[in-house]
Design an enzyme around this catalytic site. Structure first.
Site, short mmCIF file in Angstrom:
data_model
loop_
_atom_site.label_atom_id
_atom_site.label_comp_id
_atom_site.label_asym_id
_atom_site.label_seq_id
_atom_site.Cartn_x
_atom_site.Cartn_y
_atom_site.Cartn_z
N THR A 29 0.82 -1.22 0.00
CA THR A 29 0.00 0.00 0.00
C THR A 29 0.85 1.26 0.00
O THR A 29 0.41 2.30 -0.52
CB THR A 29 -0.96 0.02 1.19
N PRO A 42 -0.38 6.91 1.81
CA PRO A 42 -0.69 5.70 1.04
C PRO A 42 -2.20 5.48 0.92
O PRO A 42 -2.95 5.69 1.88
CB PRO A 42 -0.03 4.59 1.85
N LEU A 43 -2.61 5.04 -0.25
CA LEU A 43 -4.02 4.70 -0.48
C LEU A 43 -4.21 3.23 -0.11
O LEU A 43 -4.37 2.36 -0.98
CB LEU A 43 -4.39 5.00 -1.93
N HIS A 44 -4.22 2.97 1.19
CA HIS A 44 -4.21 1.60 1.69
C HIS A 44 -5.39 0.79 1.17
O HIS A 44 -5.22 -0.24 0.51
CB HIS A 44 -4.23 1.60 3.22
N ASP A 45 -6.60 1.20 1.53
CA ASP A 45 -7.77 0.37 1.30
C ASP A 45 -8.13 0.20 -0.17
O ASP A 45 -8.61 -0.88 -0.56
CB ASP A 45 -8.96 0.89 2.10
#
Length: 305
Positions: A195, A237-240
């Site tokens: 991520t 961060p664009l985790h999901d």
């Protein structure tokens, strides 16, 4: 394109909202429902936010079912400084067009899985794994009918983001994470190793805003809120969204099979992962990603009309 039935388990959350909007705009997914869990913020707010996201997307018929109000055995975290007091970075969303369903998410999950053909429903997990652990404890037969779980969580070779080695989702409920990782269910874990390679720059935000769809404009504002809490030219961060991106395009990711256990102690490493030596079956762990291609796919879906 044929759609895959999915349930989104989530604690919205800025990046959760972007992920949900992308899923709702993607023909690969038939979203059966959204179950909510306390994580980024309390259960009342995460549940309301799920309804607000659906209302913005014009998908108010998708049911929202509230789940666990806290971890199985410990106190939860408060990360309002990242996601804002409303969980959505102060970005304007409409109010839910329908109230949440009555009952608990774990019971709704069990009923839904038992009503669908075995293996036909995937679970996209964006928050702490408390609801899935409750499903396992209360109805293991239903849990075994899950097609696969794709869960954002953990850190393998990267440092943690809530402790030295621990990532937020697993650290928020280590006992739940240990139960799910040790259950032998078909599970792909999307850790910080991946991520942190998927971030938006300001040009991406402007592209989303210029596209003019409800999802793209809201996502631009959500990601812009991530810039307000970080320095430099890239967002947090664009985790999901990586969960949805893996479900859509697994070829962009490199995975390894690993048997893992979760630290359920009381130190700052609670929730961290280590190799398991108890004979449990391995899970699939994403360790690499084509970050640019992943971001391009995300923006394509968010700007889809």
């Amino acid at each position: 394109m044929s759609s895959r039935a999915v349930i989104i388990d989530t604690d919205p959350g800025i990046d959760d909202a972007v992920a949900i909007l992308a899923a709702l705009a993607s023909p690969e997914f038939d979203v059966l429902g959204i179950t909510t869990v306390a994580g980024n913020i309390g259960i009342a707010t995460t549940t309301r936010n799920a309804g607000r996201i659906l209302a913005l997307a014009g998908r108010g018929a998708v049911p929202v079912i509230a789940g666990a109000a806290g971890p199985l055995a410990r106190k939860g975290f408060d990360v309002a400084e990242i996601h804002g007091n409303d969980g959505l970075g102060g970005v304007g969303f409409p109010e839910p067009s329908a109230p949440p369903r009555s009952g608990h998410a774990a019971i709704w999950l069990a009923d839904t899985l038992m009503a669908q053909p075995a293996g036909s429903v995937d679970l996209l997990a964006l928050g702490p794994l408390t609801n899935i652990a409750a499903l396992l404890a209360g109805n293991p037969e239903a849990a075994r009918r899950i097609g696969r779980i794709i869960a954002m969580g953990g850190a393998i070779r990267e440092p943690g983001n809530i402790g030295p080695r621990s990532e937020f989702n697993l650290a928020a409920d280590p006992e739940a994470a240990e139960a799910v990782l040790g259950a032998g269910l078909p599970l792909t874990l999307i850790p910080l190793d991946v991520t942190r390679r998927v971030r938006a720059d300001r040009a991406t935000v402007e592209h989303l805003r210029a596209a003019g769809t409800a999802a793209s404009r809201a996502s631009a504002d959500l990601i812009a809120a991530y810039f307000q809490t970080t320095a430099g030219g890239e967002s947090r961060p664009l985790h999901d969204p990586c969960v949805m991106l893996f479900a859509m395009a697994p070829q962009l990711f490199g995975c390894e099979a690993m048997a893992l256990t979760v630290d359920c102690g009381q130190s700052r490493d609670a929730g961290s992962l280590a190799p398991a030596d108890d004979g449990r079956p391995p899970v699939s762990v994403a360790l690499t990603v084509e970050g640019g291609a992943a971001l391009s796919l995300l923006t394509e879906r968010l700007t889809r009309r």
